[in-house]
Write a protein that holds these residues in place. Structure first.
Motif, PDB file in Angstrom:
ATOM      1  N   GLU A 232       6.044  30.010  -3.520  1.00 15.69           N
ATOM      2  CA  GLU A 232       6.130  29.727  -2.084  1.00 15.69           C
ATOM      3  C   GLU A 232       4.760  29.529  -1.442  1.00 15.69           C
ATOM      4  OE1 GLU A 232       8.663  28.843  -0.076  1.00 15.69           O
ATOM      5  OE2 GLU A 232       9.754  28.816  -1.979  1.00 15.69           O
ATOM      6  N   GLU A 233       3.760  30.294  -1.868  1.00 20.00           N
ATOM      7  CA  GLU A 233       2.416  30.154  -1.301  1.00 20.00           C
ATOM      8  C   GLU A 233       1.845  28.765  -1.612  1.00 20.00           C
ATOM      9  OE1 GLU A 233      -1.922  32.424  -1.361  1.00 20.00           O
ATOM     10  OE2 GLU A 233      -0.300  33.171  -2.617  1.00 20.00           O
ATOM     11  N   ALA A 234       2.016  28.307  -2.853  1.00 15.93           N
ATOM     12  CA  ALA A 234       1.536  26.979  -3.240  1.00 15.93           C
ATOM     13  C   ALA A 234       2.314  25.895  -2.501  1.00 15.93           C
ATOM     14  CB  ALA A 234       1.661  26.783  -4.747  1.00 15.93           C
ATOM     15  N   LEU A 235       3.621  26.077  -2.377  1.00 13.31           N
ATOM     16  CA  LEU A 235       4.445  25.093  -1.668  1.00 13.31           C
ATOM     17  C   LEU A 235       4.062  25.022  -0.194  1.00 13.31           C
ATOM     18  CD1 LEU A 235       6.641  23.030  -2.058  1.00 13.31           C
ATOM     19  CD2 LEU A 235       8.337  24.823  -1.698  1.00 13.31           C
ATOM     20  N   GLU A 236       3.734  26.143   0.409  1.00 12.62           N
ATOM     21  CA  GLU A 236       3.302  26.152   1.808  1.00 12.62           C
ATOM     22  C   GLU A 236       1.965  25.418   1.964  1.00 12.62           C
ATOM     23  OE1 GLU A 236       3.631  26.271   5.628  1.00 12.62           O
ATOM     24  OE2 GLU A 236       5.224  26.980   4.312  1.00 12.62           O
ATOM     25  N   GLU A 237       1.045  25.616   1.028  1.00 15.57           N
ATOM     26  CA  GLU A 237      -0.233  24.902   1.081  1.00 15.57           C
ATOM     27  C   GLU A 237      -0.010  23.399   0.900  1.00 15.57           C
ATOM     28  OE1 GLU A 237      -4.675  24.947  -0.898  1.00 15.57           O
ATOM     29  OE2 GLU A 237      -3.421  26.724  -1.078  1.00 15.57           O
ATOM     30  N   PHE A 238       0.935  23.030   0.024  1.00 15.58           N
ATOM     31  CA  PHE A 238       1.278  21.624  -0.167  1.00 15.58           C
ATOM     32  C   PHE A 238       1.854  21.040   1.123  1.00 15.58           C
ATOM     33  CE2 PHE A 238       4.278  18.276  -1.758  1.00 15.58           C
ATOM     34  CZ  PHE A 238       3.322  17.428  -2.291  1.00 15.58           C
ATOM     35  N   ARG A 239       2.733  21.791   1.793  1.00 13.02           N
ATOM     36  CA  ARG A 239       3.296  21.321   3.077  1.00 13.02           C
ATOM     37  C   ARG A 239       2.190  21.064   4.093  1.00 13.02           C
ATOM     38  NH1 ARG A 239       7.569  25.292   2.194  1.00 13.02           N
ATOM     39  NH2 ARG A 239       9.443  24.129   1.674  1.00 13.02           N
TER      40      ARG A 239
ATOM     41  N   GLN B 194       0.852  -1.184   0.000  1.00 11.34           N
ATOM     42  CA  GLN B 194       0.000   0.000   0.000  1.00 11.34           C
ATOM     43  C   GLN B 194       0.894   1.242   0.000  1.00 11.34           C
ATOM     44  OE1 GLN B 194      -3.228  -0.320  -0.313  1.00 11.34           O
ATOM     45  NE2 GLN B 194      -3.783   1.818  -0.149  1.00 11.34           N
ATOM     46  N   VAL B 195       0.633   2.154  -0.937  1.00  8.33           N
ATOM     47  CA  VAL B 195       1.467   3.346  -1.089  1.00  8.33           C
ATOM     48  C   VAL B 195       0.568   4.565  -1.228  1.00  8.33           C
ATOM     49  CG1 VAL B 195       3.151   4.488  -2.600  1.00  8.33           C
ATOM     50  CG2 VAL B 195       3.304   2.048  -2.220  1.00  8.33           C
ATOM     51  N   ARG B 196       1.041   5.690  -0.675  1.00  3.76           N
ATOM     52  CA  ARG B 196       0.376   6.978  -0.853  1.00  3.76           C
ATOM     53  C   ARG B 196       1.398   7.965  -1.420  1.00  3.76           C
ATOM     54  NH1 ARG B 196      -1.408   9.787   3.665  1.00  3.76           N
ATOM     55  NH2 ARG B 196       0.490   9.112   4.682  1.00  3.76           N
ATOM     56  N   MET B 197       0.955   8.790  -2.360  1.00  6.98           N
ATOM     57  CA  MET B 197       1.815   9.798  -2.965  1.00  6.98           C
ATOM     58  C   MET B 197       1.015  11.082  -3.156  1.00  6.98           C
ATOM     59  SD  MET B 197       3.582   7.730  -6.066  1.00  6.98           S
ATOM     60  CE  MET B 197       2.683   6.191  -6.205  1.00  6.98           C
ATOM     61  N   ALA B 198       1.714  12.204  -3.169  1.00  7.78           N
ATOM     62  CA  ALA B 198       1.084  13.487  -3.465  1.00  7.78           C
ATOM     63  C   ALA B 198       2.046  14.316  -4.308  1.00  7.78           C
ATOM     64  CB  ALA B 198       0.729  14.228  -2.181  1.00  7.78           C
ATOM     65  N   LYS B 199       1.468  15.062  -5.250  1.00  3.87           N
ATOM     66  CA  LYS B 199       2.273  15.904  -6.131  1.00  3.87           C
ATOM     67  C   LYS B 199       1.621  17.271  -6.230  1.00  3.87           C
ATOM     68  CE  LYS B 199       3.542  11.916  -8.921  1.00  3.87           C
ATOM     69  NZ  LYS B 199       4.937  11.822  -9.210  1.00  3.87           N
ATOM     70  N   LEU B 200       2.434  18.306  -6.169  1.00  5.77           N
ATOM     71  CA  LEU B 200       1.980  19.672  -6.398  1.00  5.77           C
ATOM     72  C   LEU B 200       2.327  20.020  -7.833  1.00  5.77           C
ATOM     73  CD1 LEU B 200       0.928  22.469  -5.422  1.00  5.77           C
ATOM     74  CD2 LEU B 200       3.317  22.981  -4.805  1.00  5.77           C
ATOM     75  N   VAL B 201       1.333  20.441  -8.613  1.00  7.09           N
ATOM     76  CA  VAL B 201       1.571  20.831  -9.997  1.00  7.09           C
ATOM     77  C   VAL B 201       1.073  22.255 -10.219  1.00  7.09           C
ATOM     78  CG1 VAL B 201       1.486  18.472 -10.895  1.00  7.09           C
ATOM     79  CG2 VAL B 201      -0.607  19.827 -10.831  1.00  7.09           C
ATOM     80  N   GLY B 202       1.726  22.931 -11.159  1.00  9.07           N
ATOM     81  CA  GLY B 202       1.340  24.301 -11.496  1.00  9.07           C
ATOM     82  C   GLY B 202       1.476  24.545 -12.984  1.00  9.07           C
ATOM     83  N   ARG B 203       0.880  25.611 -13.447  1.00  3.37           N
ATOM     84  CA  ARG B 203       0.875  25.925 -14.880  1.00  3.37           C
ATOM     85  C   ARG B 203       2.225  26.418 -15.405  1.00  3.37           C
ATOM     86  NH1 ARG B 203      -2.995  23.715 -18.020  1.00  3.37           N
ATOM     87  NH2 ARG B 203      -5.020  24.017 -17.099  1.00  3.37           N
ATOM     88  N   ASP B 204       3.092  26.929 -14.533  1.00  9.19           N
ATOM     89  CA  ASP B 204       4.407  27.370 -14.994  1.00  9.19           C
ATOM     90  C   ASP B 204       5.490  26.676 -14.181  1.00  9.19           C
ATOM     91  OD1 ASP B 204       4.990  28.840 -12.569  1.00  9.19           O
ATOM     92  OD2 ASP B 204       3.715  30.438 -13.326  1.00  9.19           O
ATOM     93  N   SER B 205       6.716  26.803 -14.627  1.00 14.90           N
ATOM     94  CA  SER B 205       7.819  26.087 -13.972  1.00 14.90           C
ATOM     95  C   SER B 205       8.422  26.871 -12.805  1.00 14.90           C
ATOM     96  CB  SER B 205       8.909  25.743 -14.993  1.00 14.90           C
ATOM     97  OG  SER B 205       9.427  26.929 -15.557  1.00 14.90           O
ATOM     98  N   GLU B 206       7.955  28.083 -12.592  1.00 14.80           N
ATOM     99  CA  GLU B 206       8.498  28.908 -11.512  1.00 14.80           C
ATOM    100  C   GLU B 206       8.041  28.405 -10.150  1.00 14.80           C
ATOM    101  OE1 GLU B 206      10.697  31.380 -12.217  1.00 14.80           O
ATOM    102  OE2 GLU B 206      10.472  30.643 -14.261  1.00 14.80           O
ATOM    103  N   SER B 207       8.910  28.526  -9.174  1.00 14.29           N
ATOM    104  CA  SER B 207       8.575  28.154  -7.806  1.00 14.29           C
ATOM    105  C   SER B 207       7.548  29.140  -7.250  1.00 14.29           C
ATOM    106  CB  SER B 207       9.841  28.163  -6.945  1.00 14.29           C
ATOM    107  OG  SER B 207       9.527  27.823  -5.621  1.00 14.29           O
TER     108      SER B 207
END
Length: 173
Positions: free
Chosen positions: A139-146, A124-137
């Motif tokens: 921080e707000e999206a990364l914080e929500e992912f965290r 049994q495995v769980r995975m999560a990925k954050l994706v966005g429309r552009d390749s730029e980092s």
């Protein structure tokens, strides 16, 4: 009377789900960049060095196809995944129902979290990925992912941020 009520409720649920999915499809089709990922077990057989953008296209019957290229152990490989529609909005299955994939909106424009759980190599495995429309980092999206990672029981210290590349071609190897 109870049968009629149940029929009406189930019909209403079906209508609401049908209305929820078109927006999802419209919003998730196209090109996406992998911003961050995490898994609760080591699922890679090989070392992923670089990832290219992922393209999500609509298939017949409401299914989706996700496709991207990765550079693994010095070799470019194209990866395809068919996400089969279910009766629940934002929920899909893959690999013949062995895995469930949930597409979650974030509060950050043009960013989604893809959450997957199911069987992989007998475990049994769980995975999560954050994706966005552009390749730029972002921080707000990364914080929500965290926060999502913590809320779903992952260890946030294991978040991996892959190197982005526009495309992987065999000539580069």
């Amino acid at each position: 009377m109870q049968t009629l009520f149940l029929t009406l409720v189930l019909g209403l649920i079906a209508i609401l789900q049908a209305q929820a999915n078109p927006d999802l499809y419209k919003n998730v089709l196209g090109r996406w960049y992998l911003k961050a990922e995490i898994a609760d077990k080591d699922v890679s057989e090989k070392n992923v060095e670089v990832v290219g953008p992922m393209t999500i296209t609509a298939l017949e019957g409401g299914n989706l196809e996700a496709k991207n290229t990765i550079l693994m152990n010095g070799q470019c490989q194209e990866v395809k995944l068919v996400l089969e529609k279910t009766h629940e909005p934002r929920k899909f299955t893959a690999y013949g129902g062995e895995r469930h994939v949930f597409i979650e909106r974030t509060h950050v424009k043009d960013h989604y979290i893809l959450y997957c759980e199911g069987q992989l190599k007998g475990q049994q495995v769980r995975m999560a990925k954050l994706v966005g429309r552009d390749s730029e980092s972002n921080e707000e999206a990364l914080e929500e992912f965290r926060k999502f990672v913590e809320d779903t029981g992952f260890n946030p210290e294991k978040i991996f941020i892959p190197e982005q590349k526009e495309a992987c071609t065999p000539e580069e190897v």
